[in-house]
Design a protein around this motif. Sequence first.
Motif, mmCIF file in Angstrom:
data_model
loop_
_atom_site.group_PDB
_atom_site.id
_atom_site.type_symbol
_atom_site.label_atom_id
_atom_site.label_comp_id
_atom_site.label_asym_id
_atom_site.label_seq_id
_atom_site.Cartn_x
_atom_site.Cartn_y
_atom_site.Cartn_z
ATOM 1 N N LYS A 205 -15.558 -9.599 9.241
ATOM 2 C CA LYS A 205 -15.170 -10.869 9.445
ATOM 3 C C LYS A 205 -14.505 -11.644 7.889
ATOM 4 O O LYS A 205 -14.218 -12.828 7.782
ATOM 5 C CB LYS A 205 -15.247 -11.723 10.330
ATOM 6 N N LEU A 206 -14.288 -10.470 6.936
ATOM 7 C CA LEU A 206 -13.959 -11.192 5.227
ATOM 8 C C LEU A 206 -12.478 -10.108 6.012
ATOM 9 O O LEU A 206 -11.893 -8.961 5.557
ATOM 10 C CB LEU A 206 -14.369 -10.575 4.826
ATOM 11 N N PRO A 207 -11.963 -11.478 4.739
ATOM 12 C CA PRO A 207 -10.179 -11.039 4.699
ATOM 13 C C PRO A 207 -10.117 -10.269 3.585
ATOM 14 O O PRO A 207 -10.195 -10.949 2.433
ATOM 15 C CB PRO A 207 -9.445 -12.631 4.801
ATOM 16 N N THR A 208 -9.117 -9.362 3.162
ATOM 17 C CA THR A 208 -8.198 -8.461 2.274
ATOM 18 C C THR A 208 -7.354 -8.565 1.964
ATOM 19 O O THR A 208 -6.306 -9.138 2.580
ATOM 20 C CB THR A 208 -9.300 -6.922 2.835
ATOM 21 N N THR A 209 -7.280 -7.784 0.616
ATOM 22 C CA THR A 209 -5.858 -8.275 0.591
ATOM 23 C C THR A 209 -5.767 -6.071 0.675
ATOM 24 O O THR A 209 -6.474 -5.601 1.054
ATOM 25 C CB THR A 209 -5.733 -8.296 -1.041
ATOM 26 N N PRO A 210 -3.906 -5.770 0.837
ATOM 27 C CA PRO A 210 -3.287 -4.527 1.133
ATOM 28 C C PRO A 210 -4.617 -3.618 0.429
ATOM 29 O O PRO A 210 -4.398 -4.173 -0.957
ATOM 30 C CB PRO A 210 -1.832 -5.047 0.711
ATOM 31 N N ALA A 211 -3.953 -3.158 0.196
ATOM 32 C CA ALA A 211 -4.731 -1.864 -0.435
ATOM 33 C C ALA A 211 -3.844 -1.078 -1.958
ATOM 34 O O ALA A 211 -2.691 -0.989 -1.667
ATOM 35 C CB ALA A 211 -5.299 -0.051 0.021
ATOM 36 N N VAL A 212 -4.363 -0.906 -2.886
ATOM 37 C CA VAL A 212 -2.679 -0.991 -3.717
ATOM 38 C C VAL A 212 -3.973 0.534 -4.583
ATOM 39 O O VAL A 212 -5.230 0.468 -4.950
ATOM 40 C CB VAL A 212 -3.116 -1.986 -5.121
ATOM 41 N N PHE A 213 -2.959 1.477 -4.711
ATOM 42 C CA PHE A 213 -3.089 2.771 -5.857
ATOM 43 C C PHE A 213 -2.621 1.938 -7.535
ATOM 44 O O PHE A 213 -1.494 2.210 -7.290
ATOM 45 C CB PHE A 213 -2.905 3.574 -4.620
ATOM 46 N N ILE A 214 -3.397 2.771 -7.541
ATOM 47 C CA ILE A 214 -2.874 2.499 -9.550
ATOM 48 C C ILE A 214 -3.568 4.379 -10.033
ATOM 49 O O ILE A 214 -4.632 4.880 -10.035
ATOM 50 C CB ILE A 214 -3.627 1.695 -9.906
ATOM 51 N N PRO A 215 -2.068 4.703 -10.656
ATOM 52 C CA PRO A 215 -1.954 6.174 -11.251
ATOM 53 C C PRO A 215 -3.113 5.761 -12.811
ATOM 54 O O PRO A 215 -3.593 5.430 -13.053
ATOM 55 C CB PRO A 215 -0.473 6.776 -11.698
ATOM 56 N N PHE A 216 -4.227 7.015 -11.778
ATOM 57 C CA PHE A 216 -4.684 7.794 -13.341
ATOM 58 C C PHE A 216 -6.049 6.397 -13.136
ATOM 59 O O PHE A 216 -6.591 6.012 -14.268
ATOM 60 C CB PHE A 216 -4.129 6.759 -14.758
ATOM 61 N N THR B 280 0.658 -0.990 0.224
ATOM 62 C CA THR B 280 0.101 0.151 0.037
ATOM 63 C C THR B 280 1.120 1.248 0.236
ATOM 64 O O THR B 280 0.719 2.511 -0.959
ATOM 65 C CB THR B 280 -1.171 0.170 1.270
ATOM 66 N N LEU B 281 2.420 0.991 1.154
ATOM 67 C CA LEU B 281 2.324 2.176 0.645
ATOM 68 C C LEU B 281 3.604 2.848 0.053
ATOM 69 O O LEU B 281 3.610 4.140 -0.381
ATOM 70 C CB LEU B 281 3.908 2.126 2.050
ATOM 71 N N ILE B 282 4.164 1.143 -1.077
ATOM 72 C CA ILE B 282 4.633 1.509 -2.072
ATOM 73 C C ILE B 282 3.413 2.624 -3.857
ATOM 74 O O ILE B 282 3.930 3.542 -4.086
ATOM 75 C CB ILE B 282 5.042 0.566 -2.620
ATOM 76 N N SER B 283 2.868 1.728 -3.498
ATOM 77 C CA SER B 283 1.590 1.909 -4.870
ATOM 78 C C SER B 283 1.306 3.610 -4.068
ATOM 79 O O SER B 283 0.882 4.552 -5.130
ATOM 80 C CB SER B 283 0.797 1.010 -4.519
ATOM 81 N N MET B 284 0.675 3.995 -2.929
ATOM 82 C CA MET B 284 0.538 5.371 -2.784
ATOM 83 C C MET B 284 1.766 6.246 -2.990
ATOM 84 O O MET B 284 1.628 7.193 -3.162
ATOM 85 C CB MET B 284 -0.060 5.645 -1.453
ATOM 86 N N ALA B 285 2.415 6.300 -2.236
ATOM 87 C CA ALA B 285 4.236 6.724 -3.114
ATOM 88 C C ALA B 285 4.302 6.601 -4.252
ATOM 89 O O ALA B 285 4.492 8.176 -4.646
ATOM 90 C CB ALA B 285 5.020 6.929 -2.711
ATOM 91 N N ILE B 286 3.683 6.140 -4.834
ATOM 92 C CA ILE B 286 3.916 6.378 -6.663
ATOM 93 C C ILE B 286 2.510 7.103 -7.070
ATOM 94 O O ILE B 286 2.931 7.565 -7.958
ATOM 95 C CB ILE B 286 3.793 4.979 -7.615
ATOM 96 N N TYR B 287 2.197 6.898 -6.344
ATOM 97 C CA TYR B 287 0.667 7.237 -6.912
ATOM 98 C C TYR B 287 0.381 8.735 -6.552
ATOM 99 O O TYR B 287 0.292 9.616 -7.551
ATOM 100 C CB TYR B 287 -0.869 7.279 -6.689
#
Length: 348
Positions: A81-92, A39-46
């Motif tokens: 109680k539903l498992p999730t994946t980390p958030a991902v930020f994709i530019p545009f 999340t942090l990496i994709s957020m930084a790129i975004y």
Amino acid sequence: MEESKKKTTAWGIIGVGALFLLGKLKWILPILKFLKIKTLISMAIYLATYAVFYGWKFALALVYLLFVHESGHLVAAKKLKLPTTPAVFIPFVGAFIGMKERPKNAKDEAFLAYMGPLFGLLAFLPAIPLYIWTKEPFWAFVIVLGSIINLFNLIPMTPLDGGRIVSGISTKLWAVGLVLLLAYAIWAGSFIGFMVLIMGIIEWRRIREEQKNIEYDRNRAKDYQEMLTSLRNIAETSTYEHLQYFAQSLKPNLQVEEKLQNTLHLLDEEDGEMTDEEKERKRELKKQEFLSAFEKEVERIHNYVEETASYYQTDGKVKAGLFVIYIALAIVLGVSSYLSYPLLPPLE
């Protein structure tokens, strides 16, 4: 001097709000866990991408609004109680979290979807008093951007949040979303709009086929239950070769039967160098393993079919409740957008 004092006070309000939220550590713990390295990496790129094209203020506002929106989904998933994946930020494109499990029913899916734009609304509400106090255009921009992002997400077309919310009312409402999304994509010339439209059409077609085949799938599940009963009745007298032939003759008549093919390998192992007595014991063990695995798979298929059949079935009270909260949120976001847009400074 007066203007500087107002800005100092405004940031003081933000600081107090931040301290208040930090004091509620129990509440924000799921959101802190949400900040995975991906999340942090994709957020930084975004953030960097939008900063290059539109400046840091726009980039920070956008990332903040999207993050809070996704945090709403996260909190709802934790509640269910539903498992999730980390958030991902994709530019545009935007930001999203993936679900490792499907919600149990359309009501839960609607709750999961609704919490995104609801948190999105809460994200920009503090900007209203901040703008009133400072008259700083940036806060007006935050209000407009937050309103538009979350209002767009309320279009009743899957995979947008609005489509998942109204699925608990009627999937026929997706037709309204299809028209709205098409109109927006053409009017704005939006690539994202067209992309979401295509994804929505594909998902709508998949769900329609799934629902249309329910009766056929239910009959197939019933057939397998009858097969299992017959196999149990003849288990004592059936030979290893008989069950092996039966296992190899199974065909995947349901999409959900992929795991069923795994039971075939229980009878395909090589016996190797064994005495006749050892081979017989091993074959008997394999017979019982196969029957047990087949029984579990038949139960799983039956449960899947019944869950699929009832997934979008909600009572009148739930439908009315979803309709009211959906329309209410759409109105609030629409009014916020309409009233705040004139506050933006004119383009130079």
